[in-house]
Design an enzyme around this catalytic site. Structure first.
Site, short mmCIF file in Angstrom:
data_model
loop_
_atom_site.label_atom_id
_atom_site.label_comp_id
_atom_site.label_asym_id
_atom_site.label_seq_id
_atom_site.Cartn_x
_atom_site.Cartn_y
_atom_site.Cartn_z
N ASP A 1 2.11 4.12 2.72
CA ASP A 1 1.03 4.83 2.39
C ASP A 1 1.72 6.05 1.42
OD1 ASP A 1 -1.50 5.39 1.77
OD2 ASP A 1 -2.14 6.25 3.73
N ASP A 2 2.13 6.98 2.10
CA ASP A 2 2.67 8.27 1.05
C ASP A 2 3.97 8.76 1.97
OD1 ASP A 2 0.11 8.98 -0.53
OD2 ASP A 2 -0.67 8.54 1.37
N GLU B 1 -10.66 3.79 7.37
CA GLU B 1 -9.62 4.78 7.51
C GLU B 1 -10.17 5.99 8.65
OE1 GLU B 1 -7.59 6.88 4.47
OE2 GLU B 1 -5.88 7.01 5.55
N HIS C 1 -9.82 1.60 -0.14
CA HIS C 1 -9.45 2.23 1.00
C HIS C 1 -10.81 2.28 1.77
CE1 HIS C 1 -5.88 3.70 -0.79
NE2 HIS C 1 -5.50 4.46 0.46
N HIS D 1 0.86 -1.33 0.00
CA HIS D 1 -0.25 0.08 -0.03
C HIS D 1 0.93 1.37 -0.18
CE1 HIS D 1 -3.88 1.79 1.32
NE2 HIS D 1 -3.13 2.88 1.16
N HIS E 1 1.06 4.93 -2.59
CA HIS E 1 0.39 5.54 -3.89
C HIS E 1 1.53 6.34 -4.30
CE1 HIS E 1 -3.64 5.73 -2.01
NE2 HIS E 1 -3.14 5.61 -0.93
N1 ADE Z 1 -4.67 8.80 -1.34
C1 ADE Z 1 -3.35 8.91 -0.86
N2 ADE Z 1 -3.29 8.49 0.47
C2 ADE Z 1 -4.38 8.30 0.90
C3 ADE Z 1 -5.04 7.88 1.76
N3 ADE Z 1 -4.20 7.59 3.09
N4 ADE Z 1 -6.36 7.59 1.99
C4 ADE Z 1 -6.89 8.26 0.81
N5 ADE Z 1 -6.58 8.34 -0.20
C5 ADE Z 1 -5.20 8.44 -0.33
ZN ZN Z 2 -3.38 4.97 0.90
#
Ligand code: ADE
Ligand code: ZN
Length: 332
Positions: A275-276, A197, A194, A14, A16
């Site tokens: 994630d990011d 969350e 997703h 996971h 992006h």
């Molecule tokens: N796009 C990028 N990161 C995300 C996240 N944590 N939740 C939803 N969309 C996303």
């Molecule tokens: Zn995500």
């Protein structure tokens, strides 16, 4: 233990891709493309500036706006996979967003061929296997989602192994995306979404009731519903957990409140993910270190997490069995 964790083969399910671009790389790509990035994008500490989930999504869009060419996608893929390989990640699936590429005037084919070059170069240079999950953006709505899935199905590529969706969990309902997901599933793509969350367990119920998914992005709020936890085990639904992201976005106030240990105790299949990474000041390796430290996980438990992740990956069976064997052979 640090050294052992470093050496452990790791798996990321996971991330992006547009959210893996580090500030220096975003500036470099923007400069060569003659794009001026939003001046509010950068914090004085050198990181990205955002304060809550909506402003994070805006910052994410702003970073993506530096891209113009397939080569840019190739470069960001290569840099991400290089960083992963340094931490002994053996397999990484990354979400890509054709909607963000289209905003920059980049066609689906150009984006995919750029990413495929990055994947091939990284495998040649570092041995890491990268694969792609095409995602639509929930807050752009089901009609746009239909475009994305149809484009994916009409233009198959061997590295595109799955379909997913990110964006604002509060926008639209998952039922409205059911037809879109069914198109992907019927065409042979594994699916993730997703959920759980930002929203509660009801969003995860919707995901498993309406969509043909085998994984949930995050899903951490499932812990609030015992019946749901049992259902996830029964249906063998995997949760792609991103603890550092959850803390950064204040889904939980601190490590002690994070439900990962309770989720593991319930025998739900999980992975650890970034994630990011630059937005949340993390990497997949960092997630392994932090989870070991804060959740008291020993190296065997971390190894079990890598195996669970690889089993839940959307890789073909040959890659899956080779990498599961590689993880299992790891001696702590
Ligand atoms: N796009 C990028 N990161 C995300 C996240 N944590 N939740 C939803 N969309 C996303
Ligand atoms: Zn995500």
């Amino acid at each position: 233990m640090q050294e052992q964790i470093h050496k452990l083969p790791k798996v990321e399910l996971h991330s992006h891709l547009e959210g893996t671009i580090k500030p220096a790389l975003a500036q470099e790509i923007a400069q060569r493309n003659d794009v001026s990035l939003d001046s509010n994008l950068f914090h004085s500490n050198g990181g990205y500036a955002w304060s809550d989930f909506p402003s994070f999504l805006t910052a994410y869009d702003n970073v993506s706006s530096c891209l113009r060419l397939g080569k840019d996608y190739g470069d960001i893929t290569y840099e991400y996979l290089k960083d992963c390989a340094k931490e002994n990640v053996v397999y990484a699936e990354t979400f890509i967003s054709p909607d963000h590429a289209a905003e920059c005037g980049i066609s689906y084919d150009e984006m995919i061929s750029g990413i495929a070059s990055g994947i091939e170069d990284a495998e040649r240079d570092f041995g890491i296997v990268g694969r792609i999950i095409v995602t639509c953006v929930r807050h752009l709505g089901p009609e746009q989602g239909l475009n994305v899935v149809q484009t994916m199905v009409d233009n198959p590529h061997p590295y595109v192994v799955g379909f997913g969706m990110g964006g604002d969990e509060n926008a639209y309902t998952l039922e409205e995306f059911a037809d879109i997901y069914n198109i992907a599933k019927k065409a042979g793509y594994e699916c993730t979404v997703h959920a759980g969350e930002i929203c509660g367990p009801e969003s995860v119920w919707d995901a498993i009731n309406y969509l043909p998914i085998s994984r949930i992005g995050h899903g951490v709020n499932s812990i609030k519903d015992n019946e749901l936890m049992n259902e996830l085990v029964q249906r063998n639904i995997h949760l792609e957990i991103c603890p550092g992201s959850n803390l950064s976005l204040s889904i939980f106030p601190d490590w002690d409140s994070h439900p990962l240990p309770s989720i593991m105790n319930k025998a739900v299949s999980i992975s650890l993910n970034s994630d990011d990474p630059p937005f949340f000041n993390t990497t997949v390796g960092q997630e392994y270190y932090d989870s070991a430290k804060h959740f008291n996980l020993d190296i065997d438990e971390l190894k079990r997490i890598s195996v669970m992740a690889m089993k839940a990956s959307f890789a073909n069976s040959k890659i899956k069995s080779r990498l599961i064997e590689e993880i299992q052979k790891f001696q702590s």
